[in-house]
Each structure stands twice: as structure tokens, then as C-alpha cells.
Motif scaffolding. Sequence first.
Motif, PDB file in Angstrom:
ATOM      1  N   ALA A  21      59.585  43.707  37.551  1.00  0.00           N
ATOM      2  CA  ALA A  21      58.797  44.294  36.469  1.00  0.00           C
ATOM      3  C   ALA A  21      57.904  43.239  35.813  1.00  0.00           C
ATOM      4  O   ALA A  21      56.726  43.485  35.522  1.00  0.00           O
ATOM      5  N   VAL A  22      58.459  42.040  35.581  1.00  0.00           N
ATOM      6  CA  VAL A  22      57.665  40.975  34.978  1.00  0.00           C
ATOM      7  C   VAL A  22      56.509  40.579  35.894  1.00  0.00           C
ATOM      8  O   VAL A  22      55.363  40.389  35.456  1.00  0.00           O
ATOM      9  N   ALA A  23      56.788  40.457  37.215  1.00  0.00           N
ATOM     10  CA  ALA A  23      55.746  40.054  38.157  1.00  0.00           C
ATOM     11  C   ALA A  23      54.630  41.091  38.254  1.00  0.00           C
ATOM     12  O   ALA A  23      53.466  40.748  38.465  1.00  0.00           O
ATOM     13  N   LEU A  24      54.970  42.370  38.084  1.00  0.00           N
ATOM     14  CA  LEU A  24      53.964  43.421  38.219  1.00  0.00           C
ATOM     15  C   LEU A  24      53.172  43.655  36.945  1.00  0.00           C
ATOM     16  O   LEU A  24      52.000  44.003  36.995  1.00  0.00           O
ATOM     17  N   TRP A  25      53.806  43.453  35.795  1.00  0.00           N
ATOM     18  CA  TRP A  25      53.168  43.863  34.552  1.00  0.00           C
ATOM     19  C   TRP A  25      52.745  42.706  33.666  1.00  0.00           C
ATOM     20  O   TRP A  25      52.185  42.937  32.604  1.00  0.00           O
ATOM     21  N   VAL A  26      53.011  41.458  34.055  1.00  0.00           N
ATOM     22  CA  VAL A  26      52.532  40.332  33.261  1.00  0.00           C
ATOM     23  C   VAL A  26      51.006  40.369  33.234  1.00  0.00           C
ATOM     24  O   VAL A  26      50.367  40.617  34.261  1.00  0.00           O
ATOM     25  N   PRO A  27      50.396  40.213  32.059  1.00  0.00           N
ATOM     26  CA  PRO A  27      48.921  40.318  31.988  1.00  0.00           C
ATOM     27  C   PRO A  27      48.243  39.163  32.714  1.00  0.00           C
ATOM     28  O   PRO A  27      48.344  38.010  32.302  1.00  0.00           O
ATOM     29  N   VAL A  28      47.575  39.484  33.802  1.00  0.00           N
ATOM     30  CA  VAL A  28      46.850  38.507  34.613  1.00  0.00           C
ATOM     31  C   VAL A  28      45.468  39.065  34.895  1.00  0.00           C
ATOM     32  O   VAL A  28      45.325  40.234  35.279  1.00  0.00           O
ATOM     33  N   GLU A  29      44.448  38.257  34.702  1.00  0.00           N
ATOM     34  CA  GLU A  29      43.073  38.676  34.960  1.00  0.00           C
ATOM     35  C   GLU A  29      42.536  37.899  36.154  1.00  0.00           C
ATOM     36  O   GLU A  29      42.134  36.736  36.019  1.00  0.00           O
ATOM     37  N   PRO A  30      42.536  38.486  37.363  1.00  0.00           N
ATOM     38  CA  PRO A  30      42.056  37.744  38.530  1.00  0.00           C
ATOM     39  C   PRO A  30      40.561  37.493  38.433  1.00  0.00           C
ATOM     40  O   PRO A  30      39.819  38.288  37.838  1.00  0.00           O
ATOM     41  N   PRO A  31      40.088  36.385  39.022  1.00  0.00           N
ATOM     42  CA  PRO A  31      38.655  36.078  38.956  1.00  0.00           C
ATOM     43  C   PRO A  31      37.807  36.979  39.856  1.00  0.00           C
ATOM     44  O   PRO A  31      36.584  36.998  39.716  1.00  0.00           O
ATOM     45  N   VAL A  32      38.423  37.698  40.771  1.00  0.00           N
ATOM     46  CA  VAL A  32      37.697  38.564  41.698  1.00  0.00           C
ATOM     47  C   VAL A  32      37.850  40.009  41.234  1.00  0.00           C
ATOM     48  O   VAL A  32      38.972  40.463  40.976  1.00  0.00           O
ATOM     49  N   PRO A  33      36.753  40.765  41.098  1.00  0.00           N
ATOM     50  CA  PRO A  33      36.883  42.167  40.679  1.00  0.00           C
ATOM     51  C   PRO A  33      37.595  42.993  41.742  1.00  0.00           C
ATOM     52  O   PRO A  33      37.406  42.779  42.942  1.00  0.00           O
ATOM     53  N   PRO A  34      38.437  43.945  41.336  1.00  0.00           N
ATOM     54  CA  PRO A  34      39.169  44.758  42.320  1.00  0.00           C
ATOM     55  C   PRO A  34      38.263  45.743  43.032  1.00  0.00           C
ATOM     56  O   PRO A  34      37.170  46.083  42.565  1.00  0.00           O
ATOM     57  N   ALA A  35      38.728  46.197  44.187  1.00  0.00           N
ATOM     58  CA  ALA A  35      37.986  47.175  44.993  1.00  0.00           C
ATOM     59  C   ALA A  35      38.537  48.563  44.690  1.00  0.00           C
ATOM     60  O   ALA A  35      39.736  48.813  44.846  1.00  0.00           O
ATOM     61  N   TRP A  36      37.674  49.467  44.281  1.00  0.00           N
ATOM     62  CA  TRP A  36      38.094  50.823  43.942  1.00  0.00           C
ATOM     63  C   TRP A  36      37.809  51.821  45.062  1.00  0.00           C
ATOM     64  O   TRP A  36      38.067  53.017  44.895  1.00  0.00           O
ATOM     65  N   GLN A  37      37.277  51.353  46.172  1.00  0.00           N
ATOM     66  CA  GLN A  37      37.048  52.232  47.321  1.00  0.00           C
ATOM     67  C   GLN A  37      37.312  51.451  48.593  1.00  0.00           C
ATOM     68  O   GLN A  37      37.098  50.242  48.655  1.00  0.00           O
ATOM     69  N   PRO A  38      37.804  52.102  49.646  1.00  0.00           N
ATOM     70  CA  PRO A  38      38.025  51.406  50.921  1.00  0.00           C
ATOM     71  C   PRO A  38      36.704  51.144  51.623  1.00  0.00           C
ATOM     72  O   PRO A  38      35.673  51.772  51.324  1.00  0.00           O
ATOM     73  N   PRO A  39      36.685  50.223  52.584  1.00  0.00           N
ATOM     74  CA  PRO A  39      35.428  49.947  53.299  1.00  0.00           C
ATOM     75  C   PRO A  39      34.907  51.149  54.073  1.00  0.00           C
ATOM     76  O   PRO A  39      33.691  51.293  54.233  1.00  0.00           O
ATOM     77  N   ALA A  40      35.804  52.008  54.568  1.00  0.00           N
ATOM     78  CA  ALA A  40      35.335  53.200  55.287  1.00  0.00           C
ATOM     79  C   ALA A  40      34.544  54.115  54.361  1.00  0.00           C
ATOM     80  O   ALA A  40      33.527  54.698  54.763  1.00  0.00           O
ATOM     81  N   LYS A  59      27.795  51.525  65.717  1.00  0.00           N
ATOM     82  CA  LYS A  59      29.136  51.735  65.174  1.00  0.00           C
ATOM     83  C   LYS A  59      29.434  50.697  64.088  1.00  0.00           C
ATOM     84  O   LYS A  59      28.918  49.582  64.115  1.00  0.00           O
ATOM     85  N   VAL A  60      30.274  51.095  63.123  1.00  0.00           N
ATOM     86  CA  VAL A  60      30.749  50.130  62.126  1.00  0.00           C
ATOM     87  C   VAL A  60      31.601  49.086  62.833  1.00  0.00           C
ATOM     88  O   VAL A  60      32.590  49.405  63.502  1.00  0.00           O
ATOM     89  N   ARG A  61      31.232  47.819  62.677  1.00  0.00           N
ATOM     90  CA  ARG A  61      31.915  46.734  63.394  1.00  0.00           C
ATOM     91  C   ARG A  61      32.836  45.903  62.516  1.00  0.00           C
ATOM     92  O   ARG A  61      33.828  45.358  63.007  1.00  0.00           O
ATOM     93  N   GLY A  62      32.524  45.768  61.252  1.00  0.00           N
ATOM     94  CA  GLY A  62      33.361  44.927  60.409  1.00  0.00           C
ATOM     95  C   GLY A  62      32.949  45.033  58.961  1.00  0.00           C
ATOM     96  O   GLY A  62      31.945  45.651  58.610  1.00  0.00           O
ATOM     97  N   TRP A  63      33.760  44.399  58.100  1.00  0.00           N
ATOM     98  CA  TRP A  63      33.476  44.416  56.670  1.00  0.00           C
ATOM     99  C   TRP A  63      34.115  43.201  56.025  1.00  0.00           C
ATOM    100  O   TRP A  63      35.000  42.553  56.580  1.00  0.00           O
ATOM    101  N   SER A  64      33.646  42.904  54.829  1.00  0.00           N
ATOM    102  CA  SER A  64      34.224  41.826  54.030  1.00  0.00           C
ATOM    103  C   SER A  64      33.981  42.147  52.565  1.00  0.00           C
ATOM    104  O   SER A  64      33.008  42.823  52.210  1.00  0.00           O
ATOM    105  N   ARG A  65      34.876  41.643  51.734  1.00  0.00           N
ATOM    106  CA  ARG A  65      34.764  41.856  50.295  1.00  0.00           C
ATOM    107  C   ARG A  65      33.927  40.749  49.687  1.00  0.00           C
ATOM    108  O   ARG A  65      34.255  39.561  49.802  1.00  0.00           O
ATOM    109  N   VAL A  66      32.817  41.133  49.037  1.00  0.00           N
ATOM    110  CA  VAL A  66      31.902  40.172  48.416  1.00  0.00           C
ATOM    111  C   VAL A  66      31.645  40.635  46.986  1.00  0.00           C
ATOM    112  O   VAL A  66      30.972  41.656  46.772  1.00  0.00           O
ATOM    113  N   GLY A  67      32.179  39.915  46.035  1.00  0.00           N
ATOM    114  CA  GLY A  67      31.966  40.276  44.638  1.00  0.00           C
ATOM    115  C   GLY A  67      32.504  41.667  44.346  1.00  0.00           C
ATOM    116  O   GLY A  67      33.557  42.074  44.845  1.00  0.00           O
ATOM    117  N   PRO A  68      31.775  42.457  43.567  1.00  0.00           N
ATOM    118  CA  PRO A  68      32.233  43.811  43.233  1.00  0.00           C
ATOM    119  C   PRO A  68      31.795  44.860  44.249  1.00  0.00           C
ATOM    120  O   PRO A  68      31.408  45.976  43.884  1.00  0.00           O
TER     121      PRO A  68
END
Length: 416
Positions: A21-40, A59-68
Motif C-alpha cells: 500500500a505504501v509503495a503504491l500510494w506514496v505521493p511520487v511525481e515522475p518526470p515523464v508524463p503518463p500515457a493515457w492511450q495505447p500506441p495502437a 503497416k505499423v512497424r513500431g512505436w516509442s514514448r516521446v514526451g506526452p
Amino acid sequence: MAAKTRVSLLLGGGVSVALAAVALWVPVEPPVPPAWQPPAQAAERTERDLPALGLLWGKVRGWSRVGPGWTVLWQPIHGMWLVSAWVPDDPGPIRWRIDAAPWLPGVRLSRDAAEALAGRSAAVAQPRERLGRRDWQVGETRLLGALPAGGEIPAAAPLRRPLLQAVLVGLLLAGAVSRHLVPGVPSPGWRRAAVGVVLLLRATLPELPALAPMTFQPGVRPWVAELAFGTAAVLLLGALMFAAQRFPATVGSPPVGWLPVALAAGTVAGRLEPAAWLVGAAGLELRLPVLVGVAVLLGWLAGLAGNGLRELLRFSAFARVVGLSLLAVAGVALGGAWTGVTLAVVAAAAVERGWGTWMGAGGVWGWVFGNVWALARWESALWTALAFLLLGCAVVAIAFLVRMREGVAEATPSVP
């Protein structure tokens, strides 16, 4: 004795739940914005909203997370060009780009014609001569011959931690030397686990090129790029399987009392400094086997590096405390995306030899979960992350029950 065992079981389970519970709910602000949609989903939005761009996307060949947002690649089977698009998570505009093989023919526009076609009279066009055409850069707008090719798209900042990476590689070499000189009793369970996850990752290999979009280049057929990636991946997996058999983990019972601590610390580290490539892995169809395989192999490597660190600091108890403390502080302060792996190495070195690989695997397991939980915010990825965490907790619980049963059996007097 049975009542005492039940009390110990309830106490250990309560501590594990509290740490989770502590590991999941401790307030942490990651420097990378989260992804709210999958690459597909990002790829579907791009194909729906962008125009045809004057050529076949492929065809879709690949993806990467860049910023938001997600950078998604398309390439036809002939590989003559590559279509890239950066899709933000919000309803903002999609930025796109076309890259073509330098030897494809085209027209050689004059500067005035290029500026007129690009519609940027205030910017001075910059030419780039190719074998069969002339490309132009007009401000942020690009022309391939006379074909509008979009502009620049956001690029991921390079994650450079050369000093810390060099230290971790050196500890791996030290661990291999120590296990060669003082081999100990090899653990058959970890040997089987290494072989199993290598075969598991080998089965998911057709999907893995999507996580390495830099593999696909204009002018190279995509099946050639996938074959090159697959060959390199098979060689790497074979080398890891051989190393796991040649430098096996030392046999030892799982440290059930400390594994929840390692899981919790790894989870917090993953949420604090997430690695963007693990979020890309969450976009695969076979994401759970990939995450399990990566966690087990990285856990074994963390145990090997921890073995080397333990042997290097064995000459003095004071040096052991100072060395482990300095590496832990450096990992948290300077580790970046390597924070969780560094803490797993420290945890593996801080315990006895038979527990090291277990502690390293526990820390890496929590780190992988923390990465996915912090950045992959769509529903299917969250369910996969929870299944991944429950799988690790199930292993800890089974080890705890086996330990308690062995303790009861040893304490029960035999009846003549």
C-alpha cells in the motif's frame, strides 16, 4: 506451534500488504508524463485524422514514448519510405514526417519553387542534394523533391548515465569472476527459470521489433530489419542463457522476510524514475510474458552484479557499509531510469550469498511493475500490471508457506 505459525503468517502477510500500500500510494511525481492511450489507439487516430500524404503508408512497424505522446512508424513492404507521426495524448495536432531512400528519383525544384510550394515565404529554403532528386528544408517544413514531407517531430532525450552504467558493467564482470573462483552450490531452480524465460521471450520475438523503431530505416525492407533485430536478439538471449548456466545463482532459500521490502523499494523506484521503453512493452499483445521474462533476466543479472559488489567489499565491514550506502545514494540521486536496477544490485549485495539473486529479482520485479503502473494509464495495461504484481506476490507467498511448513516439520518431535 501451529498457533505460532499462524500468527507469524498473519504478521508477515500484514507487513507485506502494508508495504504494498505504501509503495503504491506514496505521493511520487515522475518526470515523464503518463500515457493515457495505447500506441495502437494512437495509430488509429493518426490514420483517421491525417490525409493520405500522397503515398502508401504500409503497416505499423513500431512505436516509442516521446514526451506526452507516442511516435508511431509505418512502412510498406518494399521499404522505400518511412512515415512517422507523433500523436499527443490530448486532442492537440498530430505532427508527421516522411523519410525516403536517398536514391529514389524525383524532381529538382528551384529555391523559389520550393518556397512557393512550402508556403513559407519568410523562411529561406535550404537544399539537400540526393542521388536522383533535391530535397528542401523550409523552416520546419520539408520537401522530398516536390512531395510535401511534413516537418520535425519530437525526439526522445538520450538517457546517458555513462558512469553508473560503467559501474554496473564492472560489477557484472566482478560477479562472474567471483562465481568462477568460488562457485558454490548452483541453484537448479534459477537455472530452469533462466532457460524458461529465454524460451518465453523467444516465442514473443515476432512482436519485439516494435519496441526498437530505430531498426526500421528508409530504403531497407522491413523484413530485413526484423530479421537483423531477431538475429541480434537470439544471440543476446543465447548468451544470457549460457551465462546463467555457466555462472549460476547459488542455492539458498528465498528470504521471505525481506522480499516484500525489495518489491516495495523497487516499486517506488520505478514510479520515481520510470523507463519509457517499458511503457512501449505494455503496448504489445503479449506484454505479460515479455515483462515476466525481462524481470527474471534482469533480476538474475542484478544478483550477479550484487555478488561482485559483495566480494569487492568483503575485506572490511566498514567498507561494506560505506560502499553499499554510497552506491544506493548515487543510484537514487543520479540513476535516472537505472535507479531501480541500482537499488536491486545494492539489495543483492546487502544479504548473504544464497539470498542475493532473490533480492535482486524482487527489486527488479517491483521496478518493472512501478514503471508500468506509473506511465501506462490505459485499462488493459493496468490490469496486466496488477496481474504481474500478483504473480510476484504469489511466488513470495508460496515461498513463505513452504518456509513455515518446513519450520513446523522441524519443530514437531518424531513419535517413536
